[in-house]
Design an enzyme around this catalytic site. Sequence first.
Site, PDB file in Angstrom:
ATOM      1  N   THR A   1      -0.946   0.520   6.452  1.00 16.81           N
ATOM      2  CA  THR A   1      -0.600  -0.509   5.474  1.00 16.81           C
ATOM      3  C   THR A   1      -0.469  -1.834   6.209  1.00 16.81           C
ATOM      4  O   THR A   1       0.133  -1.902   7.273  1.00 16.81           O
ATOM      5  CB  THR A   1       0.718  -0.184   4.747  1.00 16.81           C
ATOM      6  OG1 THR A   1       1.092  -1.301   3.913  1.00 16.81           O
ATOM      7  CG2 THR A   1       1.860   0.107   5.709  1.00 16.81           C
ATOM      8  N   GLY A   2      -1.057  -2.886   5.650  1.00 18.78           N
ATOM      9  CA  GLY A   2      -0.951  -4.168   6.323  1.00 18.78           C
ATOM     10  C   GLY A   2      -2.064  -5.112   5.925  1.00 18.78           C
ATOM     11  O   GLY A   2      -2.691  -4.955   4.877  1.00 18.78           O
TER      12      GLY A   2
ATOM     13  N   ARG B   1     -12.875  -8.365  -3.270  1.00 19.20           N
ATOM     14  CA  ARG B   1     -12.335  -8.045  -1.954  1.00 19.20           C
ATOM     15  C   ARG B   1     -11.861  -6.596  -1.887  1.00 19.20           C
ATOM     16  O   ARG B   1     -11.230  -6.072  -2.799  1.00 19.20           O
ATOM     17  CB  ARG B   1     -11.177  -8.982  -1.627  1.00 19.20           C
ATOM     18  CG  ARG B   1     -10.503  -8.729  -0.262  1.00 19.20           C
ATOM     19  CD  ARG B   1      -9.284  -7.859  -0.368  1.00 19.20           C
ATOM     20  NE  ARG B   1      -8.570  -7.764   0.923  1.00 19.20           N
ATOM     21  CZ  ARG B   1      -7.571  -6.931   1.155  1.00 19.20           C
ATOM     22  NH1 ARG B   1      -7.176  -6.106   0.207  1.00 19.20           N
ATOM     23  NH2 ARG B   1      -6.964  -6.900   2.343  1.00 19.20           N
ATOM     24  N   VAL B   2     -12.175  -5.933  -0.788  1.00 15.00           N
ATOM     25  CA  VAL B   2     -11.704  -4.584  -0.511  1.00 15.00           C
ATOM     26  C   VAL B   2     -11.058  -4.585   0.867  1.00 15.00           C
ATOM     27  O   VAL B   2     -11.612  -5.133   1.813  1.00 15.00           O
ATOM     28  CB  VAL B   2     -12.852  -3.552  -0.547  1.00 15.00           C
ATOM     29  CG1 VAL B   2     -12.342  -2.163  -0.173  1.00 15.00           C
ATOM     30  CG2 VAL B   2     -13.503  -3.531  -1.922  1.00 15.00           C
ATOM     31  N   GLY B   3      -9.881  -3.989   0.970  1.00 16.26           N
ATOM     32  CA  GLY B   3      -9.179  -3.935   2.251  1.00 16.26           C
ATOM     33  C   GLY B   3      -9.464  -2.655   3.013  1.00 16.26           C
ATOM     34  O   GLY B   3     -10.482  -1.986   2.810  1.00 16.26           O
ATOM     35  N   ASP B   4      -8.542  -2.294   3.887  1.00 17.03           N
ATOM     36  CA  ASP B   4      -8.764  -1.160   4.780  1.00 17.03           C
ATOM     37  C   ASP B   4      -8.460   0.193   4.155  1.00 17.03           C
ATOM     38  O   ASP B   4      -8.959   1.215   4.630  1.00 17.03           O
ATOM     39  CB  ASP B   4      -7.906  -1.314   6.036  1.00 17.03           C
ATOM     40  CG  ASP B   4      -6.413  -1.240   5.708  1.00 17.03           C
ATOM     41  OD1 ASP B   4      -5.956  -2.061   4.900  1.00 17.03           O
ATOM     42  OD2 ASP B   4      -5.720  -0.373   6.260  1.00 17.03           O
TER      43      ASP B   4
ATOM     44  N   THR C   1       0.877  -1.170   0.000  1.00 18.26           N
ATOM     45  CA  THR C   1       0.000   0.000   0.000  1.00 18.26           C
ATOM     46  C   THR C   1       0.911   1.217   0.000  1.00 18.26           C
ATOM     47  O   THR C   1       2.061   1.121   0.413  1.00 18.26           O
ATOM     48  CB  THR C   1      -0.873   0.036   1.275  1.00 18.26           C
ATOM     49  OG1 THR C   1      -1.578  -1.201   1.406  1.00 18.26           O
ATOM     50  CG2 THR C   1      -1.880   1.165   1.245  1.00 18.26           C
TER      51      THR C   1
ATOM     52  N   GLY D   1      -5.331  -5.928   5.703  1.00 22.63           N
ATOM     53  CA  GLY D   1      -6.463  -5.026   5.798  1.00 22.63           C
ATOM     54  C   GLY D   1      -7.627  -5.485   6.639  1.00 22.63           C
ATOM     55  O   GLY D   1      -8.272  -4.671   7.317  1.00 22.63           O
TER      56      GLY D   1
END
Length: 330
Positions: free
Chosen positions: A245-246, A222-225, A194, A248
């Site tokens: 970043t990580g 899929r959607v992350g943070d 990210t 999510g």
Amino acid sequence: MTDSASRPRWAIVVHGGAGVIERARLKPAQEQAYREALAHVAQAGAGVLEAGGSALDAIETSVRLLEDDPLFNAGLGAVFTAEGRNELDAAIMDGATLGAGAVAGVTRTRHPISLARAVMERSGHVMLIGEGAEAFARHDGQEAAGPGAFFTERRWRSLVNFLTAEGLPIPAKPQATRDNPKAELAHDEGKHGTVGVVALDMAGHVAAGTSTGGVTGKRWGRVGDSPVIGAGTYASDRACAVSATGAGEYFIRLGVAQAICALVELKGLSLQAAVDEVVQDRLTALGGDGGVIAVAPDGQMAWSFNTSGMYRARIAEGRPLEVGVYKDDV
């Protein structure tokens, strides 16, 4: 808190992802490329702030550079989904107004961070996804990206390796529309790629922005943070600005970015203590990994990560540029 006499009037912190980033895994040429890229981006954002530009302008300028750099998992250089697509997410937030904009699953807009800012300033909404986000991008005149615009051979090989290991079918290979040899220097840091920037401007306002290509081989939309306000991105002049970043899913469950701001505003923690409590204690206890960067209205800058490395840089008025890659760097 920072002593008022020594407070910088502006500050900026940049990250390019966290994960398995170790000296034994990076070739000297790779490490040099990442350090030079981070320095360039931080200095570009600093130039905006030093000239009196807003934190939002500094963030958009800096993140656009990261989106155009194939070393990072955002824009050009983004990882591929299991279907062989580049699906991009981004968010931006204004600490002065709590205005925010986010996009998810974008495939045909060159700079998702600029689209996220347009959502904040001109859509009347906070988050747009997929085809709706693309339609708004065309309506707003955002720069389009044709098929293959985000393709890099190295990220494609990562997808093929992932799908082969998972026993999943390999989709047809996209045709690249632009070639960048620098892409071969990209390091696969795991599921944490990210980019993000937080900034403080001379008006005393903070802002945050984050952009990502997600994780290699992601499925089912899929959607992350990163585009989730409060999880991967948050900013408030009453507390601080945070970009994460990580992994999510863990950052979403913890509301990492807003949790850090709450510790600063409501408990009076220093910025470093707040980021450490959330990342080193809460995130680690839940089993998640990654990192954050943060800046406060009084000029405090901080970062914290529980992985072996995080690409990062920071600079403020009257203070030297610092660039880090590994755990034992600055």
